[in-house]
Motif scaffolding. Structure first.
Motif, PDB file in Angstrom:
ATOM      1  N   ASP A 192      26.509  12.764 -51.991  1.00 57.53           N
ATOM      2  CA  ASP A 192      27.575  12.338 -52.908  1.00 57.53           C
ATOM      3  C   ASP A 192      28.825  13.204 -52.799  1.00 57.53           C
ATOM      4  OD1 ASP A 192      25.907  10.363 -53.760  1.00 57.53           O
ATOM      5  OD2 ASP A 192      25.311  11.365 -55.622  1.00 57.53           O
ATOM      6  N   ALA A 193      28.647  14.508 -52.612  1.00 58.22           N
ATOM      7  CA  ALA A 193      29.812  15.389 -52.545  1.00 58.22           C
ATOM      8  C   ALA A 193      30.666  15.068 -51.321  1.00 58.22           C
ATOM      9  CB  ALA A 193      29.362  16.850 -52.501  1.00 58.22           C
ATOM     10  N   ALA A 194      30.041  14.829 -50.180  1.00 50.37           N
ATOM     11  CA  ALA A 194      30.787  14.506 -48.967  1.00 50.37           C
ATOM     12  C   ALA A 194      31.468  13.149 -49.082  1.00 50.37           C
ATOM     13  CB  ALA A 194      29.855  14.532 -47.756  1.00 50.37           C
ATOM     14  N   ILE A 195      30.797  12.192 -49.706  1.00 50.54           N
ATOM     15  CA  ILE A 195      31.391  10.864 -49.890  1.00 50.54           C
ATOM     16  C   ILE A 195      32.600  10.946 -50.816  1.00 50.54           C
ATOM     17  CG2 ILE A 195      30.978   8.547 -50.813  1.00 50.54           C
ATOM     18  CD1 ILE A 195      28.034   8.897 -49.892  1.00 50.54           C
ATOM     19  N   ALA A 196      32.485  11.752 -51.889  1.00 49.09           N
ATOM     20  CA  ALA A 196      33.608  11.922 -52.818  1.00 49.09           C
ATOM     21  C   ALA A 196      34.793  12.589 -52.125  1.00 49.09           C
ATOM     22  CB  ALA A 196      33.163  12.734 -54.027  1.00 49.09           C
ATOM     23  N   ALA A 197      34.507  13.565 -51.264  1.00 44.79           N
ATOM     24  CA  ALA A 197      35.586  14.230 -50.544  1.00 44.79           C
ATOM     25  C   ALA A 197      36.261  13.266 -49.575  1.00 44.79           C
ATOM     26  CB  ALA A 197      35.028  15.441 -49.790  1.00 44.79           C
ATOM     27  N   PHE A 198      35.473  12.417 -48.919  1.00 45.24           N
ATOM     28  CA  PHE A 198      36.032  11.407 -48.026  1.00 45.24           C
ATOM     29  C   PHE A 198      36.957  10.470 -48.795  1.00 45.24           C
ATOM     30  CE2 PHE A 198      35.558   7.056 -46.293  1.00 45.24           C
ATOM     31  CZ  PHE A 198      36.110   7.242 -45.041  1.00 45.24           C
ATOM     32  N   VAL A 256      40.280   3.637 -53.243  1.00 46.49           N
ATOM     33  CA  VAL A 256      39.419   3.763 -52.076  1.00 46.49           C
ATOM     34  C   VAL A 256      37.972   3.640 -52.517  1.00 46.49           C
ATOM     35  CG1 VAL A 256      38.623   5.280 -50.234  1.00 46.49           C
ATOM     36  CG2 VAL A 256      41.057   5.192 -50.803  1.00 46.49           C
ATOM     37  N   GLU A 257      37.259   2.762 -51.839  1.00 43.51           N
ATOM     38  CA  GLU A 257      35.829   2.609 -52.096  1.00 43.51           C
ATOM     39  C   GLU A 257      35.071   2.892 -50.795  1.00 43.51           C
ATOM     40  OE1 GLU A 257      32.707  -0.997 -52.869  1.00 43.51           O
ATOM     41  OE2 GLU A 257      34.562  -1.044 -54.037  1.00 43.51           O
ATOM     42  N   PRO A 258      34.438   4.063 -50.686  1.00 39.69           N
ATOM     43  CA  PRO A 258      33.644   4.329 -49.486  1.00 39.69           C
ATOM     44  C   PRO A 258      32.414   3.421 -49.449  1.00 39.69           C
ATOM     45  CG  PRO A 258      34.160   6.360 -50.689  1.00 39.69           C
ATOM     46  CD  PRO A 258      34.472   5.214 -51.609  1.00 39.69           C
ATOM     47  N   VAL A 259      32.111   2.927 -48.273  1.00 44.58           N
ATOM     48  CA  VAL A 259      30.929   2.084 -48.100  1.00 44.58           C
ATOM     49  C   VAL A 259      30.102   2.649 -46.948  1.00 44.58           C
ATOM     50  CG1 VAL A 259      32.061   0.026 -49.038  1.00 44.58           C
ATOM     51  CG2 VAL A 259      32.127   0.464 -46.579  1.00 44.58           C
ATOM     52  N   PRO A 260      28.798   2.399 -46.922  1.00 41.90           N
ATOM     53  CA  PRO A 260      27.921   3.002 -45.914  1.00 41.90           C
ATOM     54  C   PRO A 260      28.252   2.560 -44.494  1.00 41.90           C
ATOM     55  CG  PRO A 260      26.653   2.159 -47.767  1.00 41.90           C
ATOM     56  CD  PRO A 260      28.044   1.632 -47.934  1.00 41.90           C
ATOM     57  N   PRO A 261      27.783   3.337 -43.512  1.00 44.40           N
ATOM     58  CA  PRO A 261      28.001   2.952 -42.111  1.00 44.40           C
ATOM     59  C   PRO A 261      27.477   1.547 -41.818  1.00 44.40           C
ATOM     60  CG  PRO A 261      27.105   5.186 -42.257  1.00 44.40           C
ATOM     61  CD  PRO A 261      27.053   4.606 -43.651  1.00 44.40           C
ATOM     62  N   ASN A 262      28.193   0.826 -40.959  1.00 55.84           N
ATOM     63  CA  ASN A 262      27.805  -0.508 -40.485  1.00 55.84           C
ATOM     64  C   ASN A 262      27.758  -1.550 -41.602  1.00 55.84           C
ATOM     65  OD1 ASN A 262      27.406   0.353 -37.724  1.00 55.84           O
ATOM     66  ND2 ASN A 262      25.517   1.338 -38.429  1.00 55.84           N
ATOM     67  N   THR A 263      28.562  -1.340 -42.641  1.00 53.74           N
ATOM     68  CA  THR A 263      28.663  -2.355 -43.696  1.00 53.74           C
ATOM     69  C   THR A 263      29.298  -3.630 -43.152  1.00 53.74           C
ATOM     70  OG1 THR A 263      28.786  -0.746 -45.496  1.00 53.74           O
ATOM     71  CG2 THR A 263      29.775  -2.911 -45.903  1.00 53.74           C
ATOM     72  N   TYR A 264      30.314  -3.472 -42.292  1.00 54.79           N
ATOM     73  CA  TYR A 264      31.082  -4.625 -41.826  1.00 54.79           C
ATOM     74  C   TYR A 264      30.708  -5.002 -40.402  1.00 54.79           C
ATOM     75  CZ  TYR A 264      33.885  -3.665 -45.944  1.00 54.79           C
ATOM     76  OH  TYR A 264      34.281  -3.446 -47.233  1.00 54.79           O
ATOM     77  N   GLU A 265      30.683  -6.300 -40.176  1.00 53.58           N
ATOM     78  CA  GLU A 265      30.379  -6.819 -38.849  1.00 53.58           C
ATOM     79  C   GLU A 265      31.483  -6.442 -37.871  1.00 53.58           C
ATOM     80  OE1 GLU A 265      29.411 -11.159 -36.718  1.00 53.58           O
ATOM     81  OE2 GLU A 265      29.852 -11.027 -38.866  1.00 53.58           O
ATOM     82  N   ARG A 266      31.106  -6.049 -36.671  1.00 54.98           N
ATOM     83  CA  ARG A 266      32.083  -5.763 -35.628  1.00 54.98           C
ATOM     84  C   ARG A 266      32.471  -7.053 -34.928  1.00 54.98           C
ATOM     85  NH1 ARG A 266      31.065  -1.518 -38.749  1.00 54.98           N
ATOM     86  NH2 ARG A 266      31.522   0.480 -37.731  1.00 54.98           N
TER      87      ARG A 266
END
Length: 475
Positions: free
Chosen positions: A416-422, A440-450
């Motif tokens: 959580d701390a790293a995500i908040a800093a991002f 800004v809403e951080p979302v996990p890796p590979n949330t979006y289709e390439r």
């Protein structure tokens, strides 16, 4: 000027010596004023051809009081009315399938390409046999300027269908006697196979979209390949602004250990690579003015803006006889300069490429925002996971900007701390660059289709709010 006539007469056997920097040394390095004088003559020749052969241009210019014979200078040419895509669609609807701006007999058509028609009736691009040869010649000159030589292998990782980019770029590779690898893109599992082939063949060059190159690097690593081991020297791109966005360009260059070159105008303008970087002048795009005459114009008056200023590109074919575009309005945004180029070519340059389409621009609380600006910020942030979406909404009276951005595995491992800093870092940088705050809403890796093609990252929900309001507040 070497081999410069209208209609073009091309010596298909000509190939420069490998150690010669320029395909046509005179044309590419001549004083700009001398080139401009030759272009003014050519513009009159092209207009004369179109006026005689096309009801579309004859009516348009007659209505505007324009006589091709009166166009004696580049300043005179600014009086010629621009052509819009809407006019081209209307012409094709009334004169199916190629419109009344074809300018050659249908028997001379060699290639048919076009738009997909997913949002309406498709637009047909009809290219004559001689024009296809000219397009190959033009693109060979540009690829030569990028540093490619006969015998080099160029991997084409873009869709081969109606899309003209892949075919047009490959025509240049074939003309200069390079090896063409028309691999394509878009099928299920194709990206993993592309990595396998790249590792095996080790081509000198790669063509596609910037989004696809980044996707390819991701998949290659997942498949156990190091993209740098592919041995690529140069990746050249079209279809979206990414290759001239510094942070995107840097990411691709770092992934593949190769030079990145931006290219591209519009499919209607093929040879679309008439705006393209070179091996030494690879930041931004040179305007190869003796193939296509490029103007950067005031979006209201369509008069050329001075070098150093911003405007919309307007394009004119100088060597096309079939469906020639004469002052085609792009509705893109860019700025141009005339300064010394490291490669020695005396063309104007778009130092930051094409920023994006004017109609892609959106306003947030009075500030003009381009998606490419957000792309640049995201790609420059440590911990960015490779994809994002831009959401614009208006819940009450104020526009809201939300950027949903993937974070990478390193940030995920930090919790959580790293995500908040991002989130804080990205939000602060967006405010600094855009001049307006963004959620800004951080979302996990590979949330979006390439994507294998052009990325679509903007979601504008403001009209949806209006629709909901209308449905809940009937008159």
């Amino acid at each position: 000027m070497e081999a410069w006539s209208f209609p073009p007469r091309i010596d298909a056997s000509y190939i420069p010596p490998n150690d010669q920097r320029y395909w046509h040394p005179v044309r590419e390095t001549m004083p700009p004023d001398e080139r401009d004088a030759a272009i003014a003559v050519r513009l009159r020749e092209v207009m004369r051809h179109a006026y005689k052969s096309s009801a579309f241009y004859k009516k348009k210019w007659d209505d505007a009081g324009i006589d091709p014979e009166s166009i004696r200078s580049l300043e005179d040419f600014e009086r010629v009315p621009v052509v819009t895509k809407a006019e081209l669609r209307a012409s094709q609807a009334a004169h199916e399938p190629y419109g009344d701006y074809l300018c050659v007999p249908e028997s001379e058509i060699h290639h048919i390409h076009g738009t997909s028609g997913t949002t309406g009736k498709p637009t047909a691009f009809a290219i004559g046999r001689n024009d296809w040869q000219t397009i190959g010649e033009n693109h060979a000159r540009i690829l030569w300027g990028m540093g490619f030589r006969p015998g080099d292998t160029i991997f084409f990782g873009a869709i081969f269908s109606l899309y003209l980019g892949s075919w047009g770029a490959m025509s240049g590779a074939e003309r200069m006697k390079a090896r063409s690898f028309p691999f394509g893109a878009g099928a299920q599992g194709m990206t993993a196979r592309a990595a396998q082939w790249l590792a095996m063949v080790k081509p000198a060059g790669f063509y596609g979209t910037p989004s696809y190159a980044l996707r390819l690097a991701e998949v290659a690593r997942e498949e156990g390949y190091d993209p740098r081991a592919f041995g690529l020297r140069t990746l050249f791109f079209s279809g979206e602004p990414g290759a001239s966005i510094p942070s995107v360009r840097d990411r691709i260059e770092n992934e593949f250990g190769a030079r990145v070159i931006d290219t591209g105008t519009m499919a209607e303008m093929t040879p679309f690579m008439s705006a393209a970087g070179s091996a030494e002048s690879h930041e931004g795009m040179l305007l190869w003015q003796d193939m296509v005459y490029h103007e950067v114009c005031d979006p209201a008056t369509y008069a050329r803006v001075p070098y150093g200023e911003q405007g919309t590109p307007v394009y004119t074919h100088l060597e096309r006889t079939s469906q020639p575009m004469i002052r085609l309005l792009s509705n893109d945004l860019t700025h141009w300069v005339m300064e010394e180029n490291p490669c020695g070519r005396t063309y104007p340059r778009l130092p930051k490429g094409v920023h994006g389409r004017i109609d892609d621009m959106f306003q947030i609380r009075g500030e003009n925002v381009y998606p490419s600006e957000i792309d640049n910020v995201c790609n420059a942030i440590a911990g960015y996971g490779g994809e994002h979406r831009i959401h614009i909404s208006r819940a009450q009276t104020m526009d809201e900007l939300l950027v949903r951005a993937e974070y990478d595995a390193t940030v995920a491992a930090g919790g959580d701390a790293a995500i908040a800093a991002f989130r804080r870092t990205l939000g602060d940088q967006l405010r600094k660059v855009l001049g307006v705050g963004a959620n800004v809403e951080p979302v996990p890796p590979n949330t979006y289709e390439r994507t294998d093609f052009k990325a679509r990252r903007v979601v504008d929900d403001r009209d949806l709010y209006g629709q909901v309001y209308q449905s809940t507040h009937p008159h």
